[in-house]
Design an enzyme around this catalytic site. Structure first.
Site, short mmCIF file in Angstrom:
data_model
loop_
_atom_site.label_atom_id
_atom_site.label_comp_id
_atom_site.label_asym_id
_atom_site.label_seq_id
_atom_site.Cartn_x
_atom_site.Cartn_y
_atom_site.Cartn_z
N LEU A 1 23.50 -31.22 -60.22
CA LEU A 1 24.20 -31.39 -59.29
C LEU A 1 25.91 -30.44 -59.66
O LEU A 1 25.51 -30.65 -61.01
CB LEU A 1 24.49 -32.29 -58.49
CG LEU A 1 24.23 -33.04 -58.07
CD1 LEU A 1 24.06 -34.84 -57.40
CD2 LEU A 1 23.38 -32.53 -56.44
N ASP A 2 25.81 -30.15 -59.28
CA ASP A 2 27.01 -28.59 -59.67
C ASP A 2 28.39 -29.38 -59.56
O ASP A 2 28.49 -30.29 -58.96
CB ASP A 2 27.64 -27.63 -58.45
CG ASP A 2 26.08 -26.32 -58.79
OD1 ASP A 2 25.05 -26.23 -59.41
OD2 ASP A 2 26.35 -25.58 -57.38
N TYR A 3 29.19 -29.11 -60.29
CA TYR A 3 30.57 -29.83 -61.57
C TYR A 3 31.36 -29.99 -59.50
O TYR A 3 32.05 -31.19 -60.00
CB TYR A 3 31.47 -28.27 -61.77
CG TYR A 3 32.87 -29.13 -62.40
CD1 TYR A 3 33.16 -29.95 -63.12
CD2 TYR A 3 34.11 -28.84 -61.89
CE1 TYR A 3 34.68 -30.40 -63.84
CE2 TYR A 3 35.62 -29.20 -62.03
CZ TYR A 3 34.92 -30.51 -63.04
OH TYR A 3 36.26 -30.28 -63.58
N THR B 1 30.05 -30.86 -56.43
CA THR B 1 29.21 -31.55 -56.23
C THR B 1 28.99 -32.77 -55.91
O THR B 1 29.10 -33.13 -57.31
CB THR B 1 27.76 -30.82 -55.78
OG1 THR B 1 27.85 -28.96 -55.76
CG2 THR B 1 26.67 -31.24 -54.76
#
Length: 241
Positions: free
Chosen positions: A101-103, A105
């Site tokens: 998951l993105d930073y 997110t």
């Protein structure tokens, strides 16, 4: 006795597919002999060395984690940022995140030391649904929702979200809430899908992974998956393929 590639995957060293490549390339030794045949069987009682590393059998661990915002999905970060493993100090197993998951997110993330399981959960061919809620800039229209449903070209592949629903619009703040379910596993997939119809994602949260939900967990909290849940996830990937 088990096939060598299965033992390597079960150890958490890598996926079974990667283990097969290592065996074919002569990177695996069993009791002092280089093994190149994929049908070779062994047990954890044998001395198995992979790329110079002694293979150790670890008890399998599976976690469901509520990833907070501002945490990276890596085992180490050269920028000194907090990683998901900083929330797992009590385990000495070599666990790692299943996908990323993105930073910025938040939401549901799986972690494990089971390489074969991780590969099944991540591979797009198994089409395991992941449900996201996105807050985006601008007012999303019905036409844009229809366009997303009809497929968007990403990396020369047409992506068809399993579900897209406009949940709410806020004309005062010029924002929209969109629910979207995907199963392809492209990098930044939801963000790129929304950008393709002209909307920048402000906030993004993964609510579900297959049948799993966050339940009562709060950001930074985790729980172990039950054996029944792990079996259901295996069955889900097999049935989806």
């Amino acid at each position: 006795m088990e096939r060598l590639q299965k033992l390597i995957a079960e150890s958490g060293y890598c996926s079974r597919r990667k283990a097969e490549e290592l065996i074919k390339n002569g990177k695996v030794m069993v009791n002092g002999s280089i093994i190149r045949e994929l049908g070779t069987k062994a047990s954890f009682g044998d001395e198995i060395i992979v790329e110079g590393n002694m293979l150790e059998h670890e008890e399998k661990e599976y976690y469901l984690f509520y990833k907070p915002r501002g945490v990276v999905c890596t085992t180490k970060d050269d920028k000194g940022r907090k990683t998901v493993l900083d929330f797992f100090d009590e385990t000495n197993k070599r666990i790692y995140p299943v996908g990323r998951l993105d930073y910025d997110t938040t939401g549901l993330l799986l972690l494990t030391n089971d390489g074969e399981f991780a590969n099944l959960m991540m591979h797009p061919s198994y089409k395991i649904d992941k449900f996201y809620v996105a807050k985006v800039k601008g007012i999303v229209t019905g036409y844009e929702v229809k366009k997303l449903k009809s497929g968007i070209l990403l990396d020369n592949v047409k992506i068809f979200p399993s579900r897209v629903k406009l949940k709410r619009i806020d004309k005062k703040n010029n924002t929209s809430i969109v629910e979207i379910t995907i199963h392809d596993g492209k990098n930044h997939e939801v963000k790129r899908l929304m950008e393709s119809v002209g909307h920048e994602v402000i906030k993004l949260k993964r609510e579900t992974f297959g049948f799993l939900t966050l339940g009562t967990l709060k950001p930074g909290e985790k729980r172990r998956l039950s054996p029944k849940e792990v079996k259901q996830l295996y069955n889900l990937s097999i049935n989806k393929n």
